[in-house]
Design an enzyme around this catalytic site. Structure first.
Site, PDB file in Angstrom:
ATOM      1  N   SER A 262      92.197   3.742   9.079  1.00 53.34           N
ATOM      2  CA  SER A 262      93.064   2.685   8.560  1.00 53.34           C
ATOM      3  C   SER A 262      93.093   2.738   7.034  1.00 53.34           C
ATOM      4  O   SER A 262      92.054   2.587   6.373  1.00 53.34           O
ATOM      5  CB  SER A 262      92.543   1.315   9.004  1.00 53.34           C
ATOM      6  OG  SER A 262      93.239   0.318   8.297  1.00 53.34           O
TER       7      SER A 262
ATOM      8  N   HIS B 182      96.663   4.937  10.355  1.00 54.17           N
ATOM      9  CA  HIS B 182      96.902   3.547  10.747  1.00 54.17           C
ATOM     10  C   HIS B 182      97.290   2.745   9.514  1.00 54.17           C
ATOM     11  O   HIS B 182      96.571   2.726   8.515  1.00 54.17           O
ATOM     12  CB  HIS B 182      95.629   2.984  11.383  1.00 54.17           C
ATOM     13  CG  HIS B 182      95.763   1.605  11.936  1.00 54.17           C
ATOM     14  ND1 HIS B 182      96.301   1.353  13.189  1.00 54.17           N
ATOM     15  CD2 HIS B 182      95.434   0.395  11.422  1.00 54.17           C
ATOM     16  CE1 HIS B 182      96.291   0.055  13.415  1.00 54.17           C
ATOM     17  NE2 HIS B 182      95.771  -0.563  12.361  1.00 54.17           N
TER      18      HIS B 182
ATOM     19  N   ASP C 212      98.256  -0.929   8.143  1.00 54.65           N
ATOM     20  CA  ASP C 212      98.207  -2.371   8.420  1.00 54.65           C
ATOM     21  C   ASP C 212      99.175  -3.128   7.530  1.00 54.65           C
ATOM     22  O   ASP C 212      99.058  -3.084   6.305  1.00 54.65           O
ATOM     23  CB  ASP C 212      96.791  -2.898   8.133  1.00 54.65           C
ATOM     24  CG  ASP C 212      95.807  -2.447   9.180  1.00 54.65           C
ATOM     25  OD1 ASP C 212      96.051  -2.712  10.368  1.00 54.65           O
ATOM     26  OD2 ASP C 212      94.796  -1.821   8.814  1.00 54.65           O
TER      27      ASP C 212
ATOM     28  N   MET D 298     100.544  -6.803   6.463  1.00 51.50           N
ATOM     29  CA  MET D 298     100.165  -8.227   6.506  1.00 51.50           C
ATOM     30  C   MET D 298     101.090  -9.037   5.624  1.00 51.50           C
ATOM     31  O   MET D 298     101.437  -8.598   4.520  1.00 51.50           O
ATOM     32  CB  MET D 298      98.733  -8.385   6.006  1.00 51.50           C
ATOM     33  CG  MET D 298      97.744  -7.523   6.768  1.00 51.50           C
ATOM     34  SD  MET D 298      96.107  -7.747   6.110  1.00 51.50           S
ATOM     35  CE  MET D 298      95.183  -6.654   7.194  1.00 51.50           C
TER      36      MET D 298
ATOM     37  N   HIS E  98     100.842  -1.152  12.206  1.00 49.59           N
ATOM     38  CA  HIS E  98     100.356  -2.362  12.874  1.00 49.59           C
ATOM     39  C   HIS E  98     100.901  -3.564  12.107  1.00 49.59           C
ATOM     40  O   HIS E  98     100.422  -3.869  11.019  1.00 49.59           O
ATOM     41  CB  HIS E  98      98.813  -2.302  12.848  1.00 49.59           C
ATOM     42  CG  HIS E  98      98.129  -3.503  13.394  1.00 49.59           C
ATOM     43  ND1 HIS E  98      96.775  -3.711  13.216  1.00 49.59           N
ATOM     44  CD2 HIS E  98      98.578  -4.548  14.123  1.00 49.59           C
ATOM     45  CE1 HIS E  98      96.430  -4.851  13.802  1.00 49.59           C
ATOM     46  NE2 HIS E  98      97.506  -5.374  14.356  1.00 49.59           N
TER      47      HIS E  98
ATOM     48  N   MET F  68     101.168  -7.181  11.316  1.00 53.33           N
ATOM     49  CA  MET F  68     100.543  -8.501  11.455  1.00 53.33           C
ATOM     50  C   MET F  68     101.405  -9.477  10.663  1.00 53.33           C
ATOM     51  O   MET F  68     101.043  -9.874   9.545  1.00 53.33           O
ATOM     52  CB  MET F  68      99.108  -8.459  10.912  1.00 53.33           C
ATOM     53  CG  MET F  68      98.163  -7.708  11.831  1.00 53.33           C
ATOM     54  SD  MET F  68      96.652  -7.192  11.001  1.00 53.33           S
ATOM     55  CE  MET F  68      97.199  -5.653  10.304  1.00 53.33           C
TER      56      MET F  68
ATOM     57  N   MET G 250      92.489  -6.144  19.509  1.00 58.23           N
ATOM     58  CA  MET G 250      91.840  -6.473  18.233  1.00 58.23           C
ATOM     59  C   MET G 250      90.385  -6.835  18.513  1.00 58.23           C
ATOM     60  O   MET G 250      90.106  -7.736  19.304  1.00 58.23           O
ATOM     61  CB  MET G 250      92.527  -7.663  17.547  1.00 58.23           C
ATOM     62  CG  MET G 250      93.874  -7.370  16.925  1.00 58.23           C
ATOM     63  SD  MET G 250      93.920  -6.014  15.722  1.00 58.23           S
ATOM     64  CE  MET G 250      92.691  -6.503  14.518  1.00 58.23           C
TER      65      MET G 250
ATOM     66  N   GLY H  92      93.376  -9.437   9.725  1.00 52.48           N
ATOM     67  CA  GLY H  92      93.577  -9.916   8.355  1.00 52.48           C
ATOM     68  C   GLY H  92      92.763  -9.165   7.317  1.00 52.48           C
ATOM     69  O   GLY H  92      93.216  -8.995   6.195  1.00 52.48           O
TER      70      GLY H  92
ATOM     71  N   ASP I  88      90.821  -1.887  17.404  1.00 52.71           N
ATOM     72  CA  ASP I  88      90.948  -2.000  15.944  1.00 52.71           C
ATOM     73  C   ASP I  88      90.068  -3.136  15.436  1.00 52.71           C
ATOM     74  O   ASP I  88      90.258  -4.287  15.806  1.00 52.71           O
ATOM     75  CB  ASP I  88      92.427  -2.280  15.626  1.00 52.71           C
ATOM     76  CG  ASP I  88      92.713  -2.367  14.129  1.00 52.71           C
ATOM     77  OD1 ASP I  88      91.815  -2.076  13.327  1.00 52.71           O
ATOM     78  OD2 ASP I  88      93.861  -2.724  13.790  1.00 52.71           O
TER      79      ASP I  88
ATOM     80  N   GLY J  24      86.099  -3.313  13.038  1.00 54.15           N
ATOM     81  CA  GLY J  24      84.636  -3.240  13.100  1.00 54.15           C
ATOM     82  C   GLY J  24      84.090  -2.012  13.803  1.00 54.15           C
ATOM     83  O   GLY J  24      82.920  -1.980  14.205  1.00 54.15           O
TER      84      GLY J  24
ATOM     85  N   GLY K  42      88.546   1.700   9.544  1.00 57.12           N
ATOM     86  CA  GLY K  42      88.885   1.616   8.123  1.00 57.12           C
ATOM     87  C   GLY K  42      87.667   1.837   7.252  1.00 57.12           C
ATOM     88  O   GLY K  42      87.460   2.923   6.689  1.00 57.12           O
TER      89      GLY K  42
END
Ligand code: DX5
Ligand code: ZN
Length: 228
Positions: free
Chosen positions: A9, A33, A35, A37, A67, A69, A140, A145, A178, A180, A200
């Site tokens: 990510s 990936h 992200d 936001m 992705h 969000m 998730m 976030g 996705d 952790g 990430g």
């Protein structure tokens, strides 16, 4: 042995040196990936459509796993379709939009379409018409976030549930996880049934991102050899 897609990510990379970060992967990744936001669906802002378009321009052969969000998909989704992602995932929880229609919009543009579920969203709350259509279901494993959060282990139960549902109904979606993911839980995620793994911080905060990916790939292959 089933194919596992590793998707670093870019949110975890140094924002002032994204091209250096991509170079540091030494092509040992499968997908990039991205992200997106909007400061509304999630409490953070990240990249815009020009950014996605630049990635497509500079890395024409890469699989861009976007992705979204965001709320306001009516405005934002066409911009990312135009930018040239390979796959666009939208959230089941996005405010006031028609999930099926948005997935159709993505697929009609010739892209793959994914649906993402936040940790509290139950699989039973999603209509089967969505699973029939989706090329990918994104589980998730943190609240969306921010990068660098702690993995929610119970997400793996959702992954297992999606594996059974796919077998029963003969759905075609890939399962992606996705949030952790690190070297301590990546093989567990694959053994639970994930096909695509986003990471990430683990990739980009490690000393050697390419070595991290190679190690992860070896560990996955080893684990799959024993269990499949
Ligand atoms: C979180 C994003 C993730 C994030 C993952 O909302 O969707 O893709 O970059 O970062 P890590 O791997 O650090 O949890
Ligand atoms: Zn993501």
């Amino acid at each position: 042995m089933r194919k596992i897609f590793l998707a670093p990510s870019l949110l975890g990379a140094n924002p002032l040196n994204i091209s250096g970060a991509i170079a540091s992967l030494e092509d040992r990744h499968d997908w990039l990936h991205l992200d997106i936001m909007d400061g509304h669906f999630v409490k953070n802002l990240s990249f815009g459509p020009e950014y996605a378009a630049a990635l497509r321009r500079y890395y024409p052969g890469s699989f861009i796993d976007t992705h979204l969000m965001v709320d306001n998909l009516d405005v934002i989704l066409p911009q990312f379709i135009e930018a040239g992602s390979s796959l666009i995932t939208i959230h089941a929880e996005t405010e006031g939009h028609l999930l099926h229609a948005s997935l159709m919009k993505i697929k009609n543009a010739g892209l793959r379409a994914g649906v993402a579920l936040c940790p509290p969203t139950k699989i039973s709350s999603i209509d089967e018409s969505i699973f029939e259509l989706a090329d990918l279901v994104l589980v998730m494993s943190v609240t969306p976030g921010f990068g660098g959060q702690k993995f929610i282990a119970s997400s793996l139960n959702k992954v297992r549930e999606l594996v059974s549902l796919r077998a029963v109904h003969k759905y075609n979606y890939l399962i992606e996880i996705d949030g952790g993911i690190n070297e301590n839980n990546i093989t567990q995620a694959v053994l639970a049934g994930c096909d695509a793994i986003v990471a990430g911080s683990a990739v980009f905060k490690s000393e050697d991102s390419a070595a991290w990916l190679s190690k992860a790939r070896d560990a996955i292959e080893e684990a799959l050899k024993d269990f499949e």
